[in-house]
Design a protein around this motif. Structure first.
Motif, PDB file in Angstrom:
ATOM      1  N   VAL A   1       0.832  -1.207   0.000  1.00  0.00           N
ATOM      2  CA  VAL A   1       0.000   0.000   0.000  1.00  0.00           C
ATOM      3  C   VAL A   1       0.868   1.260   0.000  1.00  0.00           C
ATOM      4  CG1 VAL A   1      -1.679   1.342   1.333  1.00  0.00           C
ATOM      5  CG2 VAL A   1      -1.971  -1.123   1.096  1.00  0.00           C
ATOM      6  N   VAL A   2       1.980   1.244   0.747  1.00  0.00           N
ATOM      7  CA  VAL A   2       2.913   2.371   0.720  1.00  0.00           C
ATOM      8  C   VAL A   2       3.436   2.596  -0.692  1.00  0.00           C
ATOM      9  CG1 VAL A   2       5.202   3.159   1.465  1.00  0.00           C
ATOM     10  CG2 VAL A   2       3.619   2.202   3.132  1.00  0.00           C
ATOM     11  N   ALA A   3       3.770   1.496  -1.389  1.00  0.00           N
ATOM     12  CA  ALA A   3       4.274   1.614  -2.760  1.00  0.00           C
ATOM     13  C   ALA A   3       3.220   2.219  -3.678  1.00  0.00           C
ATOM     14  CB  ALA A   3       4.698   0.238  -3.273  1.00  0.00           C
ATOM     15  N   VAL A   4       1.967   1.772  -3.539  1.00  0.00           N
ATOM     16  CA  VAL A   4       0.888   2.316  -4.369  1.00  0.00           C
ATOM     17  C   VAL A   4       0.673   3.794  -4.066  1.00  0.00           C
ATOM     18  CG1 VAL A   4      -1.592   2.207  -4.824  1.00  0.00           C
ATOM     19  CG2 VAL A   4      -0.272   0.093  -4.639  1.00  0.00           C
ATOM     20  N   GLU A   5       0.724   4.162  -2.790  1.00  0.00           N
ATOM     21  CA  GLU A   5       0.545   5.568  -2.421  1.00  0.00           C
ATOM     22  C   GLU A   5       1.623   6.443  -3.029  1.00  0.00           C
ATOM     23  OE1 GLU A   5       1.272   9.195  -0.128  1.00  0.00           O
ATOM     24  OE2 GLU A   5       2.586   7.457  -0.345  1.00  0.00           O
ATOM     25  N   ARG A   6       2.872   5.997  -2.952  1.00  0.00           N
ATOM     26  CA  ARG A   6       3.978   6.773  -3.534  1.00  0.00           C
ATOM     27  C   ARG A   6       3.825   6.894  -5.043  1.00  0.00           C
ATOM     28  NH1 ARG A   6       6.187  10.328  -0.887  1.00  0.00           N
ATOM     29  NH2 ARG A   6       3.946  10.389  -0.478  1.00  0.00           N
ATOM     30  N   TRP A   7       3.376   5.820  -5.687  1.00  0.00           N
ATOM     31  CA  TRP A   7       3.173   5.821  -7.138  1.00  0.00           C
ATOM     32  C   TRP A   7       2.073   6.800  -7.529  1.00  0.00           C
ATOM     33  CZ3 TRP A   7      -0.930   2.762  -9.807  1.00  0.00           C
ATOM     34  CH2 TRP A   7      -0.802   2.805 -11.199  1.00  0.00           C
ATOM     35  N   LEU A   8       0.965   6.783  -6.801  1.00  0.00           N
ATOM     36  CA  LEU A   8      -0.144   7.681  -7.120  1.00  0.00           C
ATOM     37  C   LEU A   8       0.213   9.143  -6.878  1.00  0.00           C
ATOM     38  CD1 LEU A   8      -3.160   5.669  -5.624  1.00  0.00           C
ATOM     39  CD2 LEU A   8      -2.610   5.987  -8.041  1.00  0.00           C
ATOM     40  N   VAL A   9       0.939   9.430  -5.802  1.00  0.00           N
ATOM     41  CA  VAL A   9       1.249  10.809  -5.437  1.00  0.00           C
ATOM     42  C   VAL A   9       2.317  11.407  -6.343  1.00  0.00           C
ATOM     43  CG1 VAL A   9       2.252  12.261  -3.623  1.00  0.00           C
ATOM     44  CG2 VAL A   9       0.517  10.563  -3.043  1.00  0.00           C
ATOM     45  N   ILE A  10       3.363  10.632  -6.631  1.00  0.00           N
ATOM     46  CA  ILE A  10       4.491  11.186  -7.377  1.00  0.00           C
ATOM     47  C   ILE A  10       4.353  10.989  -8.885  1.00  0.00           C
ATOM     48  CG2 ILE A  10       6.991  11.027  -7.719  1.00  0.00           C
ATOM     49  CD1 ILE A  10       7.275  10.355  -4.782  1.00  0.00           C
ATOM     50  N   CYS A  11       3.937   9.815  -9.314  1.00  0.00           N
ATOM     51  CA  CYS A  11       3.820   9.559 -10.759  1.00  0.00           C
ATOM     52  C   CYS A  11       2.521  10.081 -11.354  1.00  0.00           C
ATOM     53  CB  CYS A  11       3.943   8.053 -11.026  1.00  0.00           C
ATOM     54  SG  CYS A  11       5.512   7.344 -10.480  1.00  0.00           S
TER      55      CYS A  11
END
Length: 351
Positions: free
Chosen positions: A136-146
């Motif tokens: 979930v942390v990885a998905v959050e970082r992907w959604l916020v930054i990418c």
């Protein structure tokens, strides 16, 4: 004399399995010390290590939760997920590591079959919540930054939903052994418990359960992390090239790259040995192996309760600053640097 040991086995244990002859025993690990699996020194060293994980894991995760409660600025959507991770780690450290500490000290599962099931269930539940929280942390970082969804904004309620999903998935993985699909039994040096992945008793369908765990609870979270972080690194690289003269952007790229590498390596160190060893045993039925080898993967997975917080929380400058304040070691300069760095990284994604 070994012959004086009781040999009556509890109803839910024990099955003969194809191990090296040095590992075979007629004595239940619930009843007598498992001296045949190692020297007293090895058992005591393992007990000391588990005591360290219990103290350090409980302390750092309690501190993480307390910081979030005390400092309102820490209650961001990303930090909700990190606190969820801390709760899962606390569950494993306070129950799993403590139980193992006691049992290694006595050299067998002295607390009995019920404690074995409780330890196995809580360790599996906390471990699965931890695994899915990392995804979930990885998905959050992907959604916020990418920004793959354009102007979609990842908010607190999304993070809370993500946390809830981790517990649903974890329960789906941890409950079956209590309901008849596999079971929780002693593993390794017989002082810790986990799902039954090394017996051939068809009554419990162990092979199918292990395959389920490997695919759903290891391969899927790991694949999610690889996908999200590879896209994150690509986005950071493109932004750094477009802003080659910006020192702050270049610094942000290096920081994110370092964090991603540490995150993925930490994940693999935690769970690759356990998953690969269990899969090897399942796919090589009839092959002999040293039962003691299962102790190392089990310990590495429990050690995640300490090094996960180090990676995800102590390397988070905002969290670290608040922790230092809480214990009376305030560092205002570091906090201001953290705010600036966080702002730079958040602005890297495409508009």
């Amino acid at each position: 004399m070994r012959s004086s040991y009781p040999t009556e086995l509890p109803e839910d244990f024990w099955i003969p399995i194809p191990l090296d002859t040095n590992n075979m025993t007629a004595f239940s690990p619930f009843l007598v010390p498992q001296d045949h699996l190692g020297s007293t020194g090895i058992f005591y060293c393992m007990s000391a290590f588990m005591f360290f994980l219990f103290v350090a894991g409980t302390g750092i995760n309690v501190l993480t939760i307390a910081c979030t409660v005390q400092y309102k600025k820490l209650r961001s959507h990303l930090n909700y997920i990190l606190v969820n991770l801390a709760v899962a780690n606390l569950l494993v450290a306070a129950i799993g590591s403590f139980t193992c500490f006691v049992c290694f000290a006595f050299k067998y599962m002295v607390l009995g079959p019920l404690a074995c099931k409780i330890e196995g269930f809580t360790a599996t539940l906390g471990g699965m919540v931890s695994l899915w929280s990392l995804a979930v942390v990885a998905v959050e970082r992907w959604l916020v930054i990418c920004k793959p969804l354009g102007q979609f904004s990842f908010r607190s309620h999304h993070a809370i939903m993500g946390c809830a999903v981790t517990w649903v998935f974890a329960l789906a993985a941890a409950l079956p052994p209590l309901l008849g699909w596999s079971r929780y039994i002693p593993e390794g040096m017989q002082c810790s418990c986990g799902p039954d992945w090394y017996t051939t008793d068809n009554k419990y369908n162990n092979e199918s359960y292990v395959m389920f765990l490997f695919c759903f609870c290891f391969a899927v979270p790991f694949g999610t992390m690889v996908f999200c972080y590879s896209n994150l690194l690509y986005t950071m690289k493109m932004a750094a090239q477009a802003q080659a003269d910006s020192i702050s952007t270049q610094k942000a790229e290096r920081e994110v790259t370092r964090m991603v590498v540490i995150m993925v390596l930490g994940f693999l160190v935690c769970w690759m040995p356990y998953a690969s060893f269990a899969m090897w045993v399942v796919n090589h039925r009839g092959s002999t192996f040293d039962l003691r080898l299962a102790t190392l993967p089990s310990c590495l997975s429990k050690a995640s309760t300490v090094y996960n917080p180090v990676i995800y929380i102590l390397l988070n400058k905002q969290f670290r600053s608040c922790m230092m304040k809480m214990i009376g070691m305030s560092d205002s300069d570091e906090e201001s640097t953290s705010t600036q760095s966080t702002t730079e990284i958040s602005k890297v994604g495409p508009a």
